[in-house]
Design an enzyme around this catalytic site. Structure first.
Site, short mmCIF file in Angstrom:
data_model
loop_
_atom_site.label_atom_id
_atom_site.label_comp_id
_atom_site.label_asym_id
_atom_site.label_seq_id
_atom_site.Cartn_x
_atom_site.Cartn_y
_atom_site.Cartn_z
CE LYS A 370 17.35 65.98 44.11
NZ LYS A 370 18.53 66.27 44.94
NE ARG A 464 24.32 64.56 49.40
CZ ARG A 464 23.17 65.10 49.02
NH1 ARG A 464 22.02 64.70 49.59
NH2 ARG A 464 23.13 66.04 48.11
CG HIS A 492 23.82 69.81 48.86
ND1 HIS A 492 22.94 70.58 48.14
CD2 HIS A 492 23.06 68.94 49.58
CE1 HIS A 492 21.69 70.21 48.42
NE2 HIS A 492 21.74 69.22 49.29
NE ARG A 552 23.05 72.25 43.83
CZ ARG A 552 23.98 72.71 44.64
NH1 ARG A 552 24.96 73.46 44.18
NH2 ARG A 552 23.95 72.42 45.92
CE1 TYR A 598 -5.45 41.60 51.39
CE2 TYR A 598 -4.75 43.83 50.84
CZ TYR A 598 -4.96 42.50 50.47
OH TYR A 598 -4.69 42.10 49.20
CB CYS A 646 -4.98 47.61 48.90
SG CYS A 646 -6.29 47.21 50.03
CG MET A 647 0.36 47.09 45.11
SD MET A 647 0.97 45.58 44.35
CE MET A 647 1.95 44.87 45.65
CG ASP A 648 -2.98 47.64 42.82
OD1 ASP A 648 -1.83 48.07 42.63
OD2 ASP A 648 -3.25 46.43 42.93
#
Ligand SMILES: *Cc1c(COP(=O)(O)O)cnc(C)c1O
Length: 709
Positions: A370, A464, A492, A552, A598, A646-648
């Site tokens: 997943k 859950r 689970h 699992r 920043y 930063c973002m990138d």
């Protein structure tokens, strides 16, 4: 495979090709027979094993990860090239009377399989046959055993080649080799010569350089010295029948490859194609130069003068090969441009084997893929798991399951999470198994009027997803939905991370309740199918549970724990599969008192060098690691993150690490030299668990599968 490791290998290919031309032309013969022998007969013997080893460098990790399906494209490409080259040289064979010799069919077969359909084309049958042998060996045997088999074959080859004098002295051995030489002219072939070097290259691909590069250079010089000495001895004592195989060659190739990898240069695929073309075309060029020289009355210059002859052949072959260097690449390799994930296929296979080994007969390891396989790359991991024998998979959503199926995954795919009616077409088209959570959920799916395979999720205390273990009426109700085929029951565990008395009590209660629910249903004569309770920690803390058909595993499959302080009771040797790396784009030098990033969150307290690294929180690298809470590795040394991520992009303080340059590779997770940054430690520093950190690694990061990460 680290891309920058290929640069050195690529640059040596033209050298190796020119060495092969030297073997065939003897450039130093007019000057000194002995020097020519040393350089162009002995040392140049490096060239072909080098080509085998680089083939193995690419092929063997693929064979280990994908088996025969990796061999087929290799064979196809090799056979195509072999066929085209044989056609190219067929007129010459025709002219020389090759096709009118007695016993032609048998001769053709011998040559096609071993000797080559033209004298230098023996490389093709050798690499093809060697590839098949190595495929067989690495699929069936451990790497060390496979290497031992290849070494034995090589020694058998030596006894028919450079050390034939010994064979000659022992009549039964001699008879054996005489029988062999009915099948081929030399032991320099795919049976005895190629496998060892293919495997050596492949083994090195799966292994980092362990020592300083200077040592490899020294090792190379030393082993070349050995090769020269050996070559001279073999000549002195007339030991050889033919002189392609030497005892010290594998050592030379080992050091040569290690040294070349250490050069850390960018890859040059055009050199690969140019060298291959030179290799293929140079015999033709030898004939052309000879013919041309005779026609022009330049024999003394271009034939008798061996050096000029060599240079003319090199020039002509290089020229004819040039267009091949310019052919555009068909399939670009996954980009290692700004930031990327490297997956260690061998580690994943290893983890599958280790975890499967913990399970009793009849209990299957289910690979939980997943969230893009916890950020690793779902299809990449699924294919490796499938090759390693896994037949059941689990995902969180129907769309994730559909992706796997479209990507060629067979076997059971269980959707662990809730799906609405809208997912039913997907579930059916891709033969997915859906988890049913409750009677309402079951009715919702059933109303679609299509048959669905389902597993029932039983809530044994986690509260859950699932139907209460003691709610017999609801559990039975699930079976009244006529379109739902129940193929399994599962629960689970909520507290299997530790074996503390309270967690143990909780887990044991959950397990008891699960079996209680199972008995309720099977007692009522209802089908129960596969039963499963445990995920990674359940297995590692409690061992396999009797009666379960699946376990699992997610996090353990990826060779990780959720947190560094976890100490499961069973600690098998699991290996991390993922490495995260990014590029250094720029270096900044700051005076004391200057700020960076920043909000000027970083202030230099001394003359400081900052490396700009091209990865940011949009790639999944948590902003919480800003301002020294996280680190990256450069040149095998840790560098703290400077200022706000930063973002990138992010900045790292490399003041303490000399020579960091634009283009260098920064490691955020994984090994760099002797240093390692674990995903567990990064997650802890970011205030989360490994599972979250990795599953957030974003789609901008290409996933690159190699045997080395
Ligand atoms: C995610 C998940 C797993 C796998 O858990 P790991 O701890 O990563 O092994 C197993 N079962 C269910 C229901 C899950 O949601």
């Amino acid at each position: 495979m680290k891309q920058c490791r290929l640069g050195g290998l690529d640059r040596f290919r033209p050298v190796a090709a020119l060495l092969v031309v030297a073997i065939h032309t003897g450039p130093l013969l007019s000057w000194s027979r002995d020097v020519n022998y040393l350089l162009c007969d002995i040392l140049a013997r490096l060239a072909v094993p080098f080509f085998f080893a680089v083939s193995g460098y690419f092929l063997v990790p693929e064979l280990r990860a994908r088996g025969v399906s990796a061999l087929l494209p290799f064979l196809k490409k090799g056979l195509l090239l072999y066929g085209l080259s044989a056609l190219l040289y067929a007129p010459i064979n025709l002219y020389s009377g090759y096709f009118s010799q007695p016993g032609l069919p048998l001769e053709l077969l011998r040559d096609a399989c071993f000797n080559g359909l033209f004298y230098h084309l023996w490389y093709f049958p050798a690499v093809l046959l060697g590839g098949c042998i190595v495929c067989l060996l690495v699929r069936r045997l451990r790497l060390a055993t496979a290497a031992a088999v290849c070494a034995v074959l090589y020694v058998l080859g030596l006894l028919g080649d450079s050390y034939y004098a010994f064979t000659n002295a022992i009549p039964p051995l001699k008879a054996f080799y005489e029988a062999l030489f009915q099948c081929f002219d030399y032991t320099r072939n795919g049976l005895f010569f190629a496998p060892l070097f293919l495997l050596l290259g492949g083994w090195l691909a799966g292994r980092g350089n362990r020592r300083a590069d200077g040592r490899y250079a020294a090792g190379l010089l030393l082993s070349l010295g050995l090769l020269l000495a050996e070559g001279l001895l073999v000549k002195q004592f007339h030991l050889a029948r033919f002189d392609a195989l030497y005892l010290s060659l594998p050592l030379c190739i080992f050091f040569l490859l290690c040294w070349l990898r250490g050069l850390d240069l960018p890859a040059r695929p055009q050199l690969r194609r140019w060298s291959a073309a030179v290799y293929l075309l140079h015999p033709l060029c030898i004939l052309l130069v000879r013919g041309g020289a005779k026609a022009l009355g330049l024999s003394a210059l271009l034939i008798e003068n061996r050096l000029l002859h060599y240079l003319a052949v090199v020039f002509l072959s290089g020229l004819l090969a040039a267009p091949f260097a310019l052919v555009p690449r068909k399939r670009p390799e996954p980009e290692r441009g700004r930031a990327w994930i490297e997956l260690d296929a061998a580690a994943l296979r290893h983890n599958v084997n280790v975890l499967s080994g913990l399970l009793p007969e009849g209990c299957a390891l289910t690979a939980v893929l997943k969230a893009n396989a916890y950020g690793h790359g779902d299809l990449e991991c699924a294919r490796i798991c499938q090759k390693a024998g896994i037949r059941s998979f689990a995902v969180a959503t129907a769309a994730e399951g559909a992706r796997l199926r479209r990507g060629g995954v067979r076997g059971d795919i269980l959707v662990l999470g809730w799906s609405g009616a809208g997912a039913v077409p997907l579930l059916r088209r891709y033969r997915l198994t859906q988890t049913v959570a409750s009677p309402e959920h079951a009715r919702l799916l059933d109303r679609c009027g299509k048959r669905l395979r389902v597993h029932i999720k039983i809530d044994t205390g986690m509260h859950r997803l699932g139907t209460g273990w003691d709610d017999a009426a609801s559990l039975r109700e699930l079976y009244t939905c006529s379109h739902l085929q129940v193929k399994g029951l599962f629960t689970h565990l909520a507290a299997s991370e530790t074996c503390s008395p309270s967690d143990q009590a909780c887990t044991q209660a959950q397990i008891r309740r699960f079996w209680h629910a199972v008995e309720t249903l099977s007692g009522a004569g209802l089908p129960i199918g596969a039963l499963h309770i445990q995920s990674s920690y359940g297995l590692l803390n409690y061992g396999p549970l009797e009666g379960c058909g699946w376990v699992r595993t997610g996090i353990a499959l990826y060779g990780l724990l959720s947190a560094p302080q976890d100490h499961p009771r069973i600690c098998p040797d699991l290996r991390p599969v993922l490495a995260l790396r990014a590029r250094v784009a720029q270096i900044h030098t700051l005076e004391p008192g200057e700020h960076a990033g920043y909000d000027g969150a970083f202030t230099a307290s001394r003359p400081t060098r900052l490396a700009l690294i091209t990865i940011g929180y949009a790639d999944g690298w948590p902003r919480a690691l800003s301002c020294g809470r996280g680190r990256v590795l450069l040149h095998g040394q840790p560098a703290p993150i400077a200022g706000l991520i930063c973002m990138d992009q992010l900045l790292a303080d490399v003041t303490e690490i000399p020579d960091v340059r634009p283009g260098d590779t920064a490691t955020l997770i994984g090994r760099d030299g002797d240093a390692v940054l674990t995903a567990e430690a990064a997650a802890e520093a970011a205030g989360t668990i490994t599972n979250e950190l990795l599953s957030r690694l974003g789609p901008r990061l290409p996933r690159i599968v190699g045997s080395e990460a």
